[in-house]
Design a protein around this motif. Sequence first.
Motif, PDB file in Angstrom:
ATOM      1  N   GLY A  18       0.819  -1.207   0.000  1.00 16.54           N
ATOM      2  CA  GLY A  18       0.000   0.000   0.000  1.00 16.54           C
ATOM      3  C   GLY A  18       0.854   1.259   0.000  1.00 16.54           C
ATOM      4  O   GLY A  18       2.066   1.234   0.206  1.00 16.54           O
ATOM      5  N   THR A  19       0.212   2.403  -0.247  1.00 11.14           N
ATOM      6  CA  THR A  19       0.961   3.659  -0.267  1.00 11.14           C
ATOM      7  C   THR A  19       1.422   4.041   1.132  1.00 11.14           C
ATOM      8  O   THR A  19       2.549   4.462   1.312  1.00 11.14           O
ATOM      9  N   THR A  20       0.544   3.900   2.096  1.00 11.01           N
ATOM     10  CA  THR A  20       0.931   4.171   3.483  1.00 11.01           C
ATOM     11  C   THR A  20       0.615   2.943   4.325  1.00 11.01           C
ATOM     12  O   THR A  20      -0.451   2.349   4.206  1.00 11.01           O
ATOM     13  N   VAL A  21       1.552   2.576   5.132  1.00  7.63           N
ATOM     14  CA  VAL A  21       1.398   1.419   6.002  1.00  7.63           C
ATOM     15  C   VAL A  21       1.300   1.923   7.427  1.00  7.63           C
ATOM     16  O   VAL A  21       2.158   2.686   7.885  1.00  7.63           O
ATOM     17  N   SER A  22       0.256   1.526   8.123  1.00 10.14           N
ATOM     18  CA  SER A  22       0.114   1.960   9.510  1.00 10.14           C
ATOM     19  C   SER A  22       1.048   1.155  10.400  1.00 10.14           C
ATOM     20  O   SER A  22       1.450   0.042  10.074  1.00 10.14           O
ATOM     21  N   ARG A  23       1.372   1.734  11.534  1.00 12.80           N
ATOM     22  CA  ARG A  23       2.256   1.056  12.486  1.00 12.80           C
ATOM     23  C   ARG A  23       1.601  -0.214  13.025  1.00 12.80           C
ATOM     24  O   ARG A  23       2.244  -1.246  13.204  1.00 12.80           O
ATOM     25  N   GLY A  24       0.293  -0.143  13.260  1.00 14.92           N
ATOM     26  CA  GLY A  24      -0.429  -1.298  13.785  1.00 14.92           C
ATOM     27  C   GLY A  24      -0.427  -2.477  12.823  1.00 14.92           C
ATOM     28  O   GLY A  24      -0.275  -3.628  13.238  1.00 14.92           O
ATOM     29  N   SER A  25      -0.601  -2.201  11.533  1.00 19.42           N
ATOM     30  CA  SER A  25      -0.592  -3.306  10.568  1.00 19.42           C
ATOM     31  C   SER A  25       0.803  -3.897  10.424  1.00 19.42           C
ATOM     32  O   SER A  25       0.956  -5.105  10.229  1.00 19.42           O
ATOM     33  N   THR A  61      19.699   5.779  17.068  1.00 17.71           N
ATOM     34  CA  THR A  61      18.832   5.702  15.886  1.00 17.71           C
ATOM     35  C   THR A  61      17.943   4.468  15.845  1.00 17.71           C
ATOM     36  O   THR A  61      17.058   4.390  15.002  1.00 17.71           O
ATOM     37  N   TRP A  62      18.139   3.514  16.704  1.00 14.40           N
ATOM     38  CA  TRP A  62      17.374   2.279  16.573  1.00 14.40           C
ATOM     39  C   TRP A  62      15.918   2.418  17.010  1.00 14.40           C
ATOM     40  O   TRP A  62      15.104   1.563  16.757  1.00 14.40           O
ATOM     41  N   THR A  63      15.561   3.544  17.650  1.00 16.24           N
ATOM     42  CA  THR A  63      14.166   3.762  18.054  1.00 16.24           C
ATOM     43  C   THR A  63      13.416   4.665  17.086  1.00 16.24           C
ATOM     44  O   THR A  63      12.211   4.818  17.214  1.00 16.24           O
ATOM     45  N   THR A  64      14.107   5.264  16.123  1.00 15.29           N
ATOM     46  CA  THR A  64      13.432   6.164  15.178  1.00 15.29           C
ATOM     47  C   THR A  64      12.934   5.369  13.969  1.00 15.29           C
ATOM     48  O   THR A  64      13.542   4.390  13.558  1.00 15.29           O
ATOM     49  N   ARG A  65      11.840   5.836  13.410  1.00 11.97           N
ATOM     50  CA  ARG A  65      11.249   5.170  12.259  1.00 11.97           C
ATOM     51  C   ARG A  65      11.878   5.700  10.980  1.00 11.97           C
ATOM     52  O   ARG A  65      12.189   6.875  10.865  1.00 11.97           O
ATOM     53  N   GLY A  66      11.992   4.819  10.014  1.00  8.63           N
ATOM     54  CA  GLY A  66      12.560   5.208   8.730  1.00  8.63           C
ATOM     55  C   GLY A  66      11.522   5.865   7.837  1.00  8.63           C
ATOM     56  O   GLY A  66      10.366   6.086   8.219  1.00  8.63           O
ATOM     57  N   ASP A  67      11.932   6.170   6.610  1.00  2.39           N
ATOM     58  CA  ASP A  67      11.032   6.832   5.672  1.00  2.39           C
ATOM     59  C   ASP A  67       9.982   5.886   5.110  1.00  2.39           C
ATOM     60  O   ASP A  67       8.815   6.248   4.980  1.00  2.39           O
ATOM     61  N   THR A  68      10.381   4.693   4.767  1.00  3.97           N
ATOM     62  CA  THR A  68       9.444   3.758   4.142  1.00  3.97           C
ATOM     63  C   THR A  68       8.942   2.675   5.092  1.00  3.97           C
ATOM     64  O   THR A  68       7.997   1.970   4.761  1.00  3.97           O
ATOM     65  N   VAL A  69       9.555   2.548   6.234  1.00  2.14           N
ATOM     66  CA  VAL A  69       9.147   1.520   7.190  1.00  2.14           C
ATOM     67  C   VAL A  69       8.438   2.199   8.361  1.00  2.14           C
ATOM     68  O   VAL A  69       8.993   3.093   8.992  1.00  2.14           O
ATOM     69  N   PRO A  70       7.203   1.786   8.663  1.00  4.15           N
ATOM     70  CA  PRO A  70       6.438   2.461   9.723  1.00  4.15           C
ATOM     71  C   PRO A  70       6.844   2.085  11.144  1.00  4.15           C
ATOM     72  O   PRO A  70       6.356   2.671  12.095  1.00  4.15           O
ATOM     73  N   ILE A  71       7.725   1.105  11.296  1.00  6.97           N
ATOM     74  CA  ILE A  71       8.150   0.717  12.634  1.00  6.97           C
ATOM     75  C   ILE A  71       9.663   0.830  12.722  1.00  6.97           C
ATOM     76  O   ILE A  71      10.372   0.759  11.721  1.00  6.97           O
ATOM     77  N   SER A  72      10.150   1.012  13.932  1.00  2.00           N
ATOM     78  CA  SER A  72      11.586   1.183  14.136  1.00  2.00           C
ATOM     79  C   SER A  72      12.278  -0.180  14.198  1.00  2.00           C
ATOM     80  O   SER A  72      11.642  -1.223  14.303  1.00  2.00           O
ATOM     81  N   PHE A  73      13.590  -0.124  14.153  1.00  2.50           N
ATOM     82  CA  PHE A  73      14.378  -1.357  14.262  1.00  2.50           C
ATOM     83  C   PHE A  73      14.156  -2.002  15.626  1.00  2.50           C
ATOM     84  O   PHE A  73      14.091  -3.218  15.742  1.00  2.50           O
ATOM     85  N   GLN A  74      13.997  -1.189  16.655  1.00  2.00           N
ATOM     86  CA  GLN A  74      13.715  -1.712  17.989  1.00  2.00           C
ATOM     87  C   GLN A  74      12.373  -2.442  18.013  1.00  2.00           C
ATOM     88  O   GLN A  74      12.254  -3.496  18.641  1.00  2.00           O
ATOM     89  N   ASP A  75      11.365  -1.904  17.333  1.00  2.00           N
ATOM     90  CA  ASP A  75      10.062  -2.576  17.273  1.00  2.00           C
ATOM     91  C   ASP A  75      10.170  -3.953  16.622  1.00  2.00           C
ATOM     92  O   ASP A  75       9.544  -4.910  17.074  1.00  2.00           O
TER      93      ASP A  75
END
Length: 173
Positions: A32-39, A72-86
Amino acid sequence: ISTLFNKARSAAVVGCLLFFAGYIIYIGVNSGTTVSRGSAIAASIHPAAAFCFAAVSFQQYEDSQIGITSFTWTTRGDTVPISFQDTLNMLFVDIFIYAALAWYSSQTFPSEYGTQKPWYFPFMPSYWSFVFGFLYPSLPSYKKIHSDGDVELASSNNSNAVEEVSQALRDQV
């Protein structure tokens, strides 16, 4: 998966298909164009999808020459809605979910060795008493028969519940 099958080859094929299903879940959620964090978190219940999200997050930070650090492991990227920590957290959650499923299925599905337990066995006090080594609340009583013919009830906690050795057995030693 191996507890569901009698043959290793069948279990291996189905295991591979389930692993690739996780990648298909990742593609479906990420298409999808935007991916929610929950999904993204819900898709990460499958470990292959969680690993894909982690790899993309890792790749974004490495491409920007920042790298994943403790900052940086808690910040979200541009295309990924969840962080590396998540994604790492979800992989640890997956460990416990699939370990519990493996334990349950190995106890309830019939196997070549051992006996199967009923589907409700985790709710049985007798199972947990056995697992943790507790004694059952009411143990049966044992009879102690003396050499003169007297019968005495003895509890299993009583060290006198052992039958006396007769003189005939003592003479054999």
